[in-house]
Design a protein around this motif. Structure first.
Motif, PDB file in Angstrom:
ATOM      1  N   GLU A 217     -20.927  -5.075  73.071  1.00  0.00           N
ATOM      2  CA  GLU A 217     -21.781  -3.905  72.873  1.00  0.00           C
ATOM      3  C   GLU A 217     -21.027  -2.697  72.345  1.00  0.00           C
ATOM      4  O   GLU A 217     -21.497  -2.004  71.444  1.00  0.00           O
ATOM      5  CB  GLU A 217     -22.488  -3.548  74.181  1.00  0.00           C
ATOM      6  N   ASN A 218     -19.856  -2.387  72.873  1.00  0.00           N
ATOM      7  CA  ASN A 218     -19.138  -1.175  72.491  1.00  0.00           C
ATOM      8  C   ASN A 218     -18.015  -1.413  71.488  1.00  0.00           C
ATOM      9  O   ASN A 218     -17.236  -0.494  71.199  1.00  0.00           O
ATOM     10  CB  ASN A 218     -18.576  -0.498  73.745  1.00  0.00           C
ATOM     11  N   ASP A 219     -17.913  -2.634  70.959  1.00  0.00           N
ATOM     12  CA  ASP A 219     -16.906  -2.914  69.942  1.00  0.00           C
ATOM     13  C   ASP A 219     -17.329  -2.322  68.598  1.00  0.00           C
ATOM     14  O   ASP A 219     -18.524  -2.157  68.320  1.00  0.00           O
ATOM     15  CB  ASP A 219     -16.689  -4.414  69.794  1.00  0.00           C
ATOM     16  N   LEU A 220     -16.349  -2.020  67.761  1.00  0.00           N
ATOM     17  CA  LEU A 220     -16.617  -1.387  66.473  1.00  0.00           C
ATOM     18  C   LEU A 220     -16.759  -2.413  65.352  1.00  0.00           C
ATOM     19  O   LEU A 220     -15.908  -3.294  65.184  1.00  0.00           O
ATOM     20  CB  LEU A 220     -15.481  -0.424  66.110  1.00  0.00           C
ATOM     21  N   ALA A 221     -17.830  -2.268  64.569  1.00  0.00           N
ATOM     22  CA  ALA A 221     -17.999  -3.031  63.333  1.00  0.00           C
ATOM     23  C   ALA A 221     -17.700  -2.101  62.166  1.00  0.00           C
ATOM     24  O   ALA A 221     -18.420  -1.118  61.943  1.00  0.00           O
ATOM     25  CB  ALA A 221     -19.415  -3.589  63.223  1.00  0.00           C
ATOM     26  N   ILE A 222     -16.613  -2.382  61.452  1.00  0.00           N
ATOM     27  CA  ILE A 222     -16.239  -1.592  60.266  1.00  0.00           C
ATOM     28  C   ILE A 222     -16.855  -2.282  59.061  1.00  0.00           C
ATOM     29  O   ILE A 222     -16.553  -3.444  58.777  1.00  0.00           O
ATOM     30  CB  ILE A 222     -14.711  -1.505  60.108  1.00  0.00           C
ATOM     31  N   LEU A 223     -17.720  -1.591  58.341  1.00  0.00           N
ATOM     32  CA  LEU A 223     -18.553  -2.219  57.309  1.00  0.00           C
ATOM     33  C   LEU A 223     -18.156  -1.761  55.914  1.00  0.00           C
ATOM     34  O   LEU A 223     -17.816  -0.596  55.688  1.00  0.00           O
ATOM     35  CB  LEU A 223     -20.020  -1.862  57.570  1.00  0.00           C
ATOM     36  N   TYR A 224     -18.181  -2.725  54.991  1.00  0.00           N
ATOM     37  CA  TYR A 224     -18.088  -2.431  53.557  1.00  0.00           C
ATOM     38  C   TYR A 224     -19.233  -3.164  52.885  1.00  0.00           C
ATOM     39  O   TYR A 224     -19.455  -4.367  53.138  1.00  0.00           O
ATOM     40  CB  TYR A 224     -16.756  -2.899  52.964  1.00  0.00           C
ATOM     41  N   SER A 289     -26.332  -2.672  61.738  1.00  0.00           N
ATOM     42  CA  SER A 289     -25.539  -3.331  62.779  1.00  0.00           C
ATOM     43  C   SER A 289     -24.064  -2.926  62.721  1.00  0.00           C
ATOM     44  O   SER A 289     -23.269  -3.381  63.542  1.00  0.00           O
ATOM     45  CB  SER A 289     -25.681  -4.856  62.670  1.00  0.00           C
ATOM     46  N   GLY A 290     -23.697  -2.093  61.775  1.00  0.00           N
ATOM     47  CA  GLY A 290     -22.334  -1.594  61.684  1.00  0.00           C
ATOM     48  C   GLY A 290     -22.163  -0.287  62.437  1.00  0.00           C
ATOM     49  O   GLY A 290     -23.116   0.251  63.024  1.00  0.00           O
ATOM     50  N   ASP A 291     -20.953   0.253  62.423  1.00  0.00           N
ATOM     51  CA  ASP A 291     -20.649   1.525  63.088  1.00  0.00           C
ATOM     52  C   ASP A 291     -19.988   2.500  62.123  1.00  0.00           C
ATOM     53  O   ASP A 291     -20.471   3.601  61.919  1.00  0.00           O
ATOM     54  CB  ASP A 291     -19.740   1.274  64.295  1.00  0.00           C
ATOM     55  N   GLU A 308     -27.445   4.717  51.598  1.00  0.00           N
ATOM     56  CA  GLU A 308     -28.016   3.657  52.425  1.00  0.00           C
ATOM     57  C   GLU A 308     -27.316   3.572  53.777  1.00  0.00           C
ATOM     58  O   GLU A 308     -27.955   3.368  54.817  1.00  0.00           O
ATOM     59  CB  GLU A 308     -27.941   2.325  51.671  1.00  0.00           C
ATOM     60  N   ALA A 309     -25.993   3.742  53.773  1.00  0.00           N
ATOM     61  CA  ALA A 309     -25.241   3.726  55.024  1.00  0.00           C
ATOM     62  C   ALA A 309     -25.590   4.934  55.888  1.00  0.00           C
ATOM     63  O   ALA A 309     -25.752   4.813  57.117  1.00  0.00           O
ATOM     64  CB  ALA A 309     -23.740   3.695  54.732  1.00  0.00           C
ATOM     65  N   MET A 310     -25.700   6.108  55.274  1.00  0.00           N
ATOM     66  CA  MET A 310     -26.074   7.301  56.027  1.00  0.00           C
ATOM     67  C   MET A 310     -27.467   7.150  56.626  1.00  0.00           C
ATOM     68  O   MET A 310     -27.698   7.488  57.796  1.00  0.00           O
ATOM     69  CB  MET A 310     -26.015   8.530  55.129  1.00  0.00           C
ATOM     70  N   ALA A 311     -28.409   6.641  55.818  1.00  0.00           N
ATOM     71  CA  ALA A 311     -29.771   6.441  56.321  1.00  0.00           C
ATOM     72  C   ALA A 311     -29.801   5.451  57.472  1.00  0.00           C
ATOM     73  O   ALA A 311     -30.657   5.534  58.359  1.00  0.00           O
ATOM     74  CB  ALA A 311     -30.682   5.973  55.191  1.00  0.00           C
ATOM     75  N   SER A 312     -28.855   4.512  57.471  1.00  0.00           N
ATOM     76  CA  SER A 312     -28.775   3.502  58.530  1.00  0.00           C
ATOM     77  C   SER A 312     -28.043   4.024  59.759  1.00  0.00           C
ATOM     78  O   SER A 312     -27.898   3.289  60.749  1.00  0.00           O
ATOM     79  CB  SER A 312     -28.066   2.252  57.991  1.00  0.00           C
ATOM     80  N   GLY A 313     -27.586   5.264  59.714  1.00  0.00           N
ATOM     81  CA  GLY A 313     -26.945   5.877  60.860  1.00  0.00           C
ATOM     82  C   GLY A 313     -25.501   5.483  61.059  1.00  0.00           C
ATOM     83  O   GLY A 313     -25.052   5.351  62.199  1.00  0.00           O
ATOM     84  N   SER A 357     -17.589  10.524  70.734  1.00  0.00           N
ATOM     85  CA  SER A 357     -18.590  11.600  70.727  1.00  0.00           C
ATOM     86  C   SER A 357     -18.772  12.158  69.317  1.00  0.00           C
ATOM     87  O   SER A 357     -19.902  12.451  68.900  1.00  0.00           O
ATOM     88  CB  SER A 357     -18.178  12.711  71.690  1.00  0.00           C
ATOM     89  N   LEU A 358     -17.667  12.304  68.573  1.00  0.00           N
ATOM     90  CA  LEU A 358     -17.764  12.767  67.184  1.00  0.00           C
ATOM     91  C   LEU A 358     -18.501  11.739  66.342  1.00  0.00           C
ATOM     92  O   LEU A 358     -19.363  12.097  65.525  1.00  0.00           O
ATOM     93  CB  LEU A 358     -16.359  13.001  66.607  1.00  0.00           C
ATOM     94  N   LEU A 359     -18.196  10.474  66.538  1.00  0.00           N
ATOM     95  CA  LEU A 359     -18.871   9.423  65.773  1.00  0.00           C
ATOM     96  C   LEU A 359     -20.370   9.440  66.033  1.00  0.00           C
ATOM     97  O   LEU A 359     -21.170   9.322  65.095  1.00  0.00           O
ATOM     98  CB  LEU A 359     -18.275   8.056  66.110  1.00  0.00           C
ATOM     99  N   ARG A 360     -20.778   9.596  67.298  1.00  0.00           N
ATOM    100  CA  ARG A 360     -22.210   9.642  67.608  1.00  0.00           C
ATOM    101  C   ARG A 360     -22.887  10.815  66.912  1.00  0.00           C
ATOM    102  O   ARG A 360     -23.982  10.674  66.353  1.00  0.00           O
ATOM    103  CB  ARG A 360     -22.415   9.740  69.125  1.00  0.00           C
ATOM    104  N   ARG A 361     -22.232  11.979  66.932  1.00  0.00           N
ATOM    105  CA  ARG A 361     -22.828  13.158  66.291  1.00  0.00           C
ATOM    106  C   ARG A 361     -22.930  12.981  64.779  1.00  0.00           C
ATOM    107  O   ARG A 361     -23.967  13.295  64.170  1.00  0.00           O
ATOM    108  CB  ARG A 361     -21.987  14.394  66.617  1.00  0.00           C
ATOM    109  N   VAL A 362     -21.873  12.459  64.164  1.00  0.00           N
ATOM    110  CA  VAL A 362     -21.875  12.238  62.717  1.00  0.00           C
ATOM    111  C   VAL A 362     -22.974  11.255  62.318  1.00  0.00           C
ATOM    112  O   VAL A 362     -23.699  11.471  61.338  1.00  0.00           O
ATOM    113  CB  VAL A 362     -20.487  11.731  62.262  1.00  0.00           C
ATOM    114  N   ARG A 363     -23.122  10.194  63.094  1.00  0.00           N
ATOM    115  CA  ARG A 363     -24.134   9.185  62.769  1.00  0.00           C
ATOM    116  C   ARG A 363     -25.544   9.757  62.874  1.00  0.00           C
ATOM    117  O   ARG A 363     -26.405   9.471  62.031  1.00  0.00           O
ATOM    118  CB  ARG A 363     -23.971   7.975  63.680  1.00  0.00           C
ATOM    119  N   THR A 364     -25.779  10.562  63.900  1.00  0.00           N
ATOM    120  CA  THR A 364     -27.101  11.170  64.067  1.00  0.00           C
ATOM    121  C   THR A 364     -27.408  12.133  62.929  1.00  0.00           C
ATOM    122  O   THR A 364     -28.506  12.119  62.354  1.00  0.00           O
ATOM    123  CB  THR A 364     -27.173  11.913  65.411  1.00  0.00           C
TER     124      THR A 364
END
Length: 406
Positions: A217-224, A289-291, A308-313, A357-364
């Motif tokens: 659940e809390n592992d990071l998926a780095i997407l390209y 499904s990425g982070d 598209e990535a930004m829209a996907s959060g 916490s920064l990642l959550r804010r940036v994604r939102t």
């Protein structure tokens, strides 16, 4: 589809000429898909001229149910070096002259600058039809990534000659306009891109897919997401991921796309997850499904995948160029590095990975900001550029130029 001609707007006929078109998967084809959909939805008649794809034959066909166009002309083609899945279109200007004499468009938009585009511009000038061109791809800068750096100047000269034969050149960002003007391309105008926020949304995140990637659940998926090709600067993405994995050993690098570098990458990095080309609902599911999203390219004129990535959060890390220069506010809705500072790019990725916490804010914030970037505004802007009185009154392109002296 119901035609929706708005008050004060007249039905127009536009022909779009391109070496690539859906269902092919790339930024140009994706942009043309939304452009055609938007124009048809507004009641305009859209004719597409493109090379035939697999299982197609040359000819002029009426619309058989496609929402993308009213008619199309399929021409022959030859593979593009380095892009063998795509083709240069081959036809004579006389063929297009005959087509447009019988069914004269109000405007022609040439999206690509290959042989088909050259034939289209020549035919349009012969018939005094306004013709616009699109600055979609930095082909001249791609050459250095394929061992052809010696011809970069030739391709740049060719690009200048091609675009200056059209009434306007539409570019997707202010940075791209500046680059085009530096090349000597005149009469540039901004025409940007949108994103479908109903299709690309964090709600399509799939725990089942993440489980298949080997993530908890809390592992990071780095997407390209994109073409696996030299011009995309993938070695930097690999270095970036390896640095993240030193901090978070359970992180996984997920690559969505295909291209000439895939075999080598798979051989050297068997632990990476190669998903191949994705389309339909699979693509937005992979995004959501990425982070973190890595966009290391320094050659894209826009990069639809960023929106598209930004829209996907996702937390996007990119260089301060193309779409990122227009839509990412550093440390707020994403991270962007100076164009020639690879170390800074890696640093920003590590910062997002190491600060939940920064990642959550940036994604939102990324998701919220893209809600205003719908395609309707971009289609309306295209209408103003293609069908305004200046274009319609200018039944001549810029003064005739011979083929460039190199």
């Amino acid at each position: 589809m119901t035609e929706t001609i708005r008050p004060g707007r007249h039905r127009q006929q536009i022909t779009i000429v391109s070496e690539t078109f859906p269902p092919e998967i790339n930024g140009v084809a994706n942009t043309l898909r939304y452009l055609c959909l938007g124009l048809v939805d507004r009641g305009h008649q859209v004719t597409v001229v493109r090379p035939r794809q697999s299982h197609e034959q040359t000819g002029l066909y009426p619309n058989t149910g496609s929402q993308l166009f009213s008619h199309e002309l399929l021409v022959g083609g030859i593979p593009i070096p380095g892009y063998t899945e795509f083709r240069f279109g081959i036809t004579r200007p006389a063929t297009l002259v005959t087509l447009w004499q019988n069914n004269r468009p109000d405007c022609i938009y040439v999206a690509t600058q290959g042989p088909l585009g050259v034939a289209a511009v020549a035919a349009a000038k012969r018939l005094n039809i306004p013709v616009l061109s699109g600055f979609h791809t930095n082909f001249h800068s791609y050459s250095r990534y394929y061992g052809l750096g010696a011809i970069e100047r030739i391709l740049s000269t060719y690009g200048r000659w091609f675009h200056n034969r059209t009434l306007r050149t539409l570019a997707p960002t202010r940075n791209t306009i500046a680059a085009a003007q530096t090349m000597g391309i005149n009469n540039t105008e901004l025409w940007s891109r949108g994103v479908d926020c109903e299709r690309f949304t964090p709600q399509k995140r799939s725990q089942a897919l993440r489980h298949r990637w080997g993530l908890k659940e809390n592992d990071l998926a780095i997407l390209y997401v994109g073409r696996l090709a030299p011009e995309k600067n993938l070695p930097l993405a690999v270095v970036c991921f390896e640095r993240i994995r030193k901090l978070y050993p359970n992180a996984r690098f997920v690559l969505v796309g295909d291209g000439p570098m895939r075999a080598n990458l798979e051989e050297r990095h068997p632990d990476f997850i190669f998903c191949g080309m994705q389309s339909g609902e699979n693509l937005p599911q992979h995004y959501a499904s990425g982070d973190l999203f890595l966009f290391p390219s320094k050659t894209d004129t826009f990069g639809n995948v960023v929106l598209e990535a930004m829209a996907s959060g996702l937390g996007v890390i990119a260089f301060n160029d193309a779409a990122a220069s227009e839509h990412i506010r550093h440390n707020d809705n994403g991270m962007k590095a100076p164009l020639h500072n690879d170390d800074n790019f890696v640093h920003h990725a590590l910062k997002l990975a190491d600060q939940p916490s920064l990642l959550r804010r940036v994604r939102t914030k990324a998701r919220l900001d893209t809600l205003d970037l719908n395609w309707n505004h971009q289609i309306e802007q295209f209408e103003r550029l293609a069908f305004n009185p200046y274009t319609q009154a200018s039944h001549h392109a810029p003064s005739k130029q011979s083929f460039p002296v190199l």
